[in-house]
Design a protein around this motif. Structure first.
Motif, mmCIF file in Angstrom:
data_model
loop_
_atom_site.group_PDB
_atom_site.id
_atom_site.type_symbol
_atom_site.label_atom_id
_atom_site.label_comp_id
_atom_site.label_asym_id
_atom_site.label_seq_id
_atom_site.Cartn_x
_atom_site.Cartn_y
_atom_site.Cartn_z
ATOM 1 N N ARG A 104 0.723 -1.288 0.153
ATOM 2 C CA ARG A 104 -0.030 0.016 0.086
ATOM 3 C C ARG A 104 0.995 1.126 0.049
ATOM 4 O O ARG A 104 0.360 2.192 -0.630
ATOM 5 N N TRP B 240 -15.238 -8.362 -7.213
ATOM 6 C CA TRP B 240 -15.142 -7.573 -5.820
ATOM 7 C C TRP B 240 -14.064 -8.203 -5.236
ATOM 8 O O TRP B 240 -13.895 -9.230 -4.560
ATOM 9 N N PRO B 241 -12.890 -7.402 -5.218
ATOM 10 C CA PRO B 241 -11.601 -7.640 -4.761
ATOM 11 C C PRO B 241 -11.947 -7.676 -3.274
ATOM 12 O O PRO B 241 -12.795 -7.077 -2.629
ATOM 13 N N LEU C 46 -9.846 -6.881 0.339
ATOM 14 C CA LEU C 46 -8.715 -6.175 0.831
ATOM 15 C C LEU C 46 -8.872 -6.323 2.400
ATOM 16 O O LEU C 46 -9.796 -5.990 3.053
ATOM 17 N N ASP C 47 -7.803 -6.815 2.848
ATOM 18 C CA ASP C 47 -7.495 -6.784 4.459
ATOM 19 C C ASP C 47 -6.114 -6.825 4.932
ATOM 20 O O ASP C 47 -5.312 -6.833 4.179
ATOM 21 N N CYS D 78 -12.494 1.764 -3.869
ATOM 22 C CA CYS D 78 -11.154 1.679 -3.047
ATOM 23 C C CYS D 78 -10.138 2.344 -3.632
ATOM 24 O O CYS D 78 -9.915 2.896 -4.817
ATOM 25 N N ASP E 136 -10.609 -7.586 13.648
ATOM 26 C CA ASP E 136 -9.163 -8.034 13.233
ATOM 27 C C ASP E 136 -8.151 -6.802 13.695
ATOM 28 O O ASP E 136 -7.387 -6.682 13.243
ATOM 29 N N TYR F 93 -8.345 -3.711 13.083
ATOM 30 C CA TYR F 93 -8.209 -2.354 12.063
ATOM 31 C C TYR F 93 -9.112 -1.451 12.758
ATOM 32 O O TYR F 93 -9.821 -1.459 13.643
ATOM 33 N N HIS G 238 -15.576 -10.447 2.934
ATOM 34 C CA HIS G 238 -16.113 -9.064 2.767
ATOM 35 C C HIS G 238 -16.372 -8.351 4.156
ATOM 36 O O HIS G 238 -17.030 -7.305 3.977
ATOM 37 N N ARG H 232 -20.243 -5.366 8.334
ATOM 38 C CA ARG H 232 -19.266 -4.264 8.108
ATOM 39 C C ARG H 232 -19.985 -2.950 7.816
ATOM 40 O O ARG H 232 -21.181 -2.710 7.755
ATOM 41 N N GLY I 180 -14.560 2.083 5.889
ATOM 42 C CA GLY I 180 -15.686 1.241 6.437
ATOM 43 C C GLY I 180 -15.281 -0.151 6.668
ATOM 44 O O GLY I 180 -14.876 -0.795 6.108
ATOM 45 N N LYS J 201 -14.412 -3.410 7.973
ATOM 46 C CA LYS J 201 -15.142 -4.866 7.987
ATOM 47 C C LYS J 201 -15.130 -5.445 9.354
ATOM 48 O O LYS J 201 -14.432 -4.958 10.220
HETATM 49 N N1 LIG Z 1 -11.595 -4.671 9.664
HETATM 50 C C1 LIG Z 1 -11.165 -4.117 8.369
HETATM 51 N N2 LIG Z 1 -11.879 -3.186 7.470
HETATM 52 C C2 LIG Z 1 -11.505 -3.074 6.348
HETATM 53 C C3 LIG Z 1 -9.978 -3.265 5.793
HETATM 54 C C4 LIG Z 1 -9.531 -4.212 6.687
HETATM 55 O O1 LIG Z 1 -8.240 -4.497 6.374
HETATM 56 N N3 LIG Z 1 -10.055 -4.591 7.839
HETATM 57 N N4 LIG Z 1 -9.613 -2.786 4.755
HETATM 58 C C5 LIG Z 1 -10.435 -1.546 4.293
HETATM 59 C C6 LIG Z 1 -10.225 -1.379 2.534
HETATM 60 S S1 LIG Z 1 -8.580 -0.643 2.157
HETATM 61 C C7 LIG Z 1 -11.214 -1.452 1.787
HETATM 62 S S2 LIG Z 1 -10.707 -1.056 0.142
HETATM 63 C C8 LIG Z 1 -12.349 -2.075 2.100
HETATM 64 C C9 LIG Z 1 -12.404 -3.430 0.941
HETATM 65 O O2 LIG Z 1 -13.436 -4.266 1.264
HETATM 66 P P1 LIG Z 1 -13.714 -5.591 0.501
HETATM 67 O O3 LIG Z 1 -12.523 -6.391 0.789
HETATM 68 O O4 LIG Z 1 -15.120 -6.112 0.978
HETATM 69 O O5 LIG Z 1 -13.596 -5.179 -1.033
HETATM 70 O O6 LIG Z 1 -12.591 -2.612 3.365
HETATM 71 C C10 LIG Z 1 -11.930 -1.638 4.305
HETATM 72 N N5 LIG Z 1 -12.131 -2.081 5.615
#
Ligand SMILES: Nc1nc2c(c(=O)[nH]1)N[C@H]1C(S)=C(S)[C@@H](COP(=O)(O)O)O[C@H]1N2
Ligand SMILES: [Mo]
Length: 230
Positions: free
Chosen positions: A14, A60-61, A63-64, A109, A147, A149, A178, A183, A194, A196
């Motif tokens: 990133r 739908w990529p 990302l985590d 994103c 997680d 985050y 996702h 989320r 947002g 997750k």
């Molecule tokens: N808890 C959590 N939420 C997160 C993330 C994460 O790593 N952990 N990544 C974020 C990022 S950078 C994006 S672009 C989106 C990705 O959601 P998706 O994996 O459902 O596409 O979640 C966001 N929320």
């Protein structure tokens, strides 16, 4: 791979993208959108347009941070605390008993993909805030995922009617990768705002940076202003 190693790789990738974008941004004049508050289908007037620098994806990529926590519904909890009159701790049943909102919105994103017209069902953050009653001096929220985050959002943005805590996507339970069971989505901001696997929403009386914001991502994150990094 060890979790900390995975996290290191995610952050490195990133930061590389951030550096590349900053270079590119220096070479081009400002390309702010003429309707900077635009978002979602209504503001696109049905046209397949996306904010500058974004490319439409139909997939739908995922990302985590290299961790996808498993949260059984019996153990799932949503905590709302901090600068509120009525702190809440909601079980799955409590959460599902709240007014449910369905909405279709876009997902942008910062890594440059946008997915349009996503249909969601969940609970408005606005409705949760109405129960918790933010104090007069509350200005921001900090969201925490299972997680670990974190991400911060100003109250003005967080209380927009399309900001939802979603459990359903296109009529089906939100998949774990996702962010299921629940989320948050922020259609008018880049999607990292947002969380997750959302677990806690802390109301703050002053701004506090989240995981990516601490690493140079924008505090405000407006896709229609190309507002990616600070
Ligand atoms: N808890 C959590 N939420 C997160 C993330 C994460 O790593 N952990 N990544 C974020 C990022 S950078 C994006 S672009 C989106 C990705 O959601 P998706 O994996 O459902 O596409 O979640 C966001 N929320
Ligand atoms: Mo992202």
């Amino acid at each position: 791979m060890e979790e900390s190693e995975k996290l290191k790789r995610v952050v490195e990738a990133r930061m590389k993208l951030k550096a590349r974008f900053e270079d590119k941004m220096q070479q081009t004049p400002s390309v702010a959108d003429s309707r900077p508050m635009g978002s979602g289908n209504p503001n696109r007037h049905g046209m397949p347009v996306v904010p500058v620098g974004q490319i439409i994806t139909h997939k739908w990529p995922v990302l985590d941070l290299g961790i996808e926590p498993d949260v059984p519904l019996e153990e799932w909890k949503l905590i709302i605390d901090g600068a509120v009159e009525h702190p809440l701790e909601l079980s799955w049943e409590d959460f599902m008993a709240l007014p449910q909102t369905e909405d279709t919105s876009d997902f942008h994103c910062v890594t440059t993909w946008s997915k349009l017209n996503m249909n969601w069902k969940g609970v408005r953050l606005l409705d949760l805030a109405a129960l918790a009653q933010p104090r007069e001096n509350a200005t921001h929220i900090l969201c925490y995922g299972y997680d670990d985050y974190t991400t911060n959002v100003s109250l003005e943005e967080a209380l927009k009617p399309d900001v939802l805590l979603v459990h359903t996507y296109e009529g089906l339970p939100l998949p774990k990768e996702h962010g299921g069971p629940v989320r948050m989505i922020t259609p008018q901001l880049y999607a990292w705002k947002g969380s997750k696997w959302i677990h806690r929403i802390e109301f703050l009386t002053q701004n506090k940076l989240g995981f990516w914001e601490e690493r140079g991502y924008s505090n405000t994150a407006y896709p229609w202003r190309n507002d990616r990094y600070s």
